[in-house]
Design an enzyme around this catalytic site. Structure first.
Site: not given
Ligand code: BG6
Length: 488
Positions: A86-87, A142, A172, A176, A229, A234, A334
């Site tokens: 339990d954190l 994130k 992330h 890539k 987001d 990104h 989206k």
């Molecule tokens: C995440 C977002 O950081 O990146 C998501 O919170 C998004 O909403 C995702 O779908 C997209 O990542 P990727 O690598 O699939 O383009």
């Protein structure tokens, strides 16, 4: 090198969807250092055996190419352990420490795959039980905060316990492969550097388009929106990689110093430029690949009067000698027509046209996904035409492209984004992690947009699912005499 890798949030989506499959790939590729232990931590009542069984079932949902065979899973899962915790309980951190202390690993990486509002208290507890010694690193997922103040609060709490070199903020997109290749292209070759500036480049467009809707993440997404987001992190990180000056070395801080300078050079927004240069949209019901899909307001856990944006397109400028006057356009959304991410560098036309009807065509496309490669668009002679009525023949030019498909060029060496980031975290390579000052500067830059939107809900424009966003996004670029790639 021996390592212990701990996932706090060990039964969460991120762990089973991204982290464990990536770790499995690293293991399969023989890249995971030997002598490692992986510890999943969560509140569920499980032990090593039942966690492995659960993970086995989850991994069946992975792409077939990434799914372990029975034998592979048996060998990989021997590294995986489970600890119920339990954190919020100090005593449970002492149990975690005792588990880790059963040996002295060279490196311990603790991955906070939990809700970010827990980061400050988790860091404080880790510090209190001595899990912040110099062989420990923490990885923070994130979203790190929802505005500048909350990001600073998290960073202060992290800094009180860990040094900057121990705190790895993950984005992330930086993992890539194409982003690595962008660095290689710019700083490992002499070809592009002389052209990489305002004298030769007309504009740069970064598109991060998704065809998925918000799925099961309606409540999270509704609090977040596309700007927080995808753009704050990104898209801005990609922009820094495109616009940065050559670093003095490949050392993490040399690179991050240059990225920070770009973020500091971005022209600040004010209410007038927000309404002129930023377009936000929200998807309505539409058609995706022949299937009817819901609009955002009909999605699960989204209030029917939500003003959250699912699309953003913006125009910005990097105010320095290299880039003055060159528009950078960023867009994300989206439920767009296609899932694709790329960076398009559009070069200026030839200064004096000598070929009839030749439109300028030079552009460099850095493709991030779905495929991963580079495309250089050029004009080449296709044949001849008679254009002046005298019968004299003139060259007729036609666009062609040089294509480099990295999957084909390096078929056996491709490493996914999370796999790369996890291996870097274990090795302590910080180049691809975001420093706290970069992250705070990115928040500082988007804040005036958030602030303007807070007071004005009228600017939110509908777009049909399965399209490229609201028409205003095209107008934003057309105003400067340019077009998005799919419109050219
Ligand atoms: C995440 C977002 O950081 O990146 C998501 O919170 C998004 O909403 C995702 O779908 C997209 O990542 P990727 O690598 O699939 O383009």
């Amino acid at each position: 090198m021996s390592f212990d890798l701990v996932f706090l949030g060990g039964t969460g989506d991120l762990t089973w969807r991204k982290l464990m499959p990536s770790l499995f790939q690293a293991w399969r590729h023989g890249k995971l250092p030997a002598n490692g232990r992986i510890l999943a931590v969560a509140r569920d009542d499980k032990d090593d055996a039942s966690y492995r069984q659960w993970l086995h079932e989850r991994l069946q949902e992975a792409d077939s190419a990434k799914r372990p065979s029975e034998d592979e899973f048996l060998r990989f899962s021997a590294l995986v352990h489970y600890l119920r915790m339990d954190l919020s309980q100090a005593a449970d951190y002492i149990r975690l420490k005792a588990w880790l202390d059963t040996r002295s690993a060279d490196t311990t990486v603790i991955y906070l795959a939990t809700s970010p509002h827990l980061f400050p208290s988790i860091c404080q507890q880790l510090g209190a039980c001595g899990l912040n010694h110099d062989r420990v690193r923490v990885v923070l997922e994130k979203p790190l905060g929802h505005d500048l103040a909350s990001a600073q609060e998290i960073n202060q709490a992290v800094r009180a316990v860990f040094s900057e070199r121990q705190a790895l903020r993950i984005d992330h997109y930086l993992g890539k492969p194409s982003v690595q290749n962008l660095m290689a292209l710019r700083f490992g070759n002499v070809l592009f550097e002389p052209l990489w500036r305002r004298e030769s480049i007309a504009n740069i467009q970064i598109t991060l388009a998704e065809n998925m809707g918000v799925g099961t993440r309606g409540d999270f997404y509704n609090r977040t929106g596309a700007l927080r987001d995808m753009i704050q992190n990104h898209a801005l990180q990609l922009l820094t990689m495109v616009a940065m000056e050559p670093p003095s070395s490949a050392d993490a801080d040399a690179i991050r110093d240059e990225k920070l300078k770009v973020l500091r050079s971005l022209k600040p927004f004010d209410p007038a430029s927000v309404s002129r240069d930023v377009v936000r949209g929200q998807y309505r019901a539409g058609n995706m690949a022949g299937q009817a899909v819901k609009g955002y307001l009909e999605e699960d856990k989204v209030p029917s009067d939500s003003h959250t944006e699912t699309f953003v397109a913006l125009r910005c400028e990097v105010q320095n000698w290299r880039w003055a006057g060159v528009p950078f356009y960023l867009r994300t959304g989206k439920r767009m027509a296609d899932r694709h991410a790329d960076i398009v560098v559009n070069f200026k036309p030839t200064p004096h046209p000598i070929f009839p009807g030749a439109q300028n065509a030079n552009k460099l496309v850095i493709k991030l996904q779905p495929e991963d490669g580079l495309q250089l668009h050029l004009l080449a002679a296709k044949g001849t035409v008679s254009s002046d009525g005298t019968g004299a023949l003139q060259e007729m030019l036609s666009p062609v492209s040089l294509d480099l498909d990295f999957d084909k060029a390096f078929p056996t060496e491709r490493v996914g984004a999370y796999e790369r980031m996890l291996l870097d975290a274990l090795a302590g390579r910080l180049n691809l992690f975001v420093r706290s000052d970069e992250q705070e500067q990115a928040w500082r830059w988007v804040e005036p947009i958030l602030e303007s939107w807070r007071h004005d809900h009228n600017g939110l424009r509908p777009y049909a699912a399965g399209t490229w966003g609201p028409p205003a996004a095209s107008a934003l670029v057309a105003r400067d005499g340019f077009a998005w790639p799919e419109e050219t």
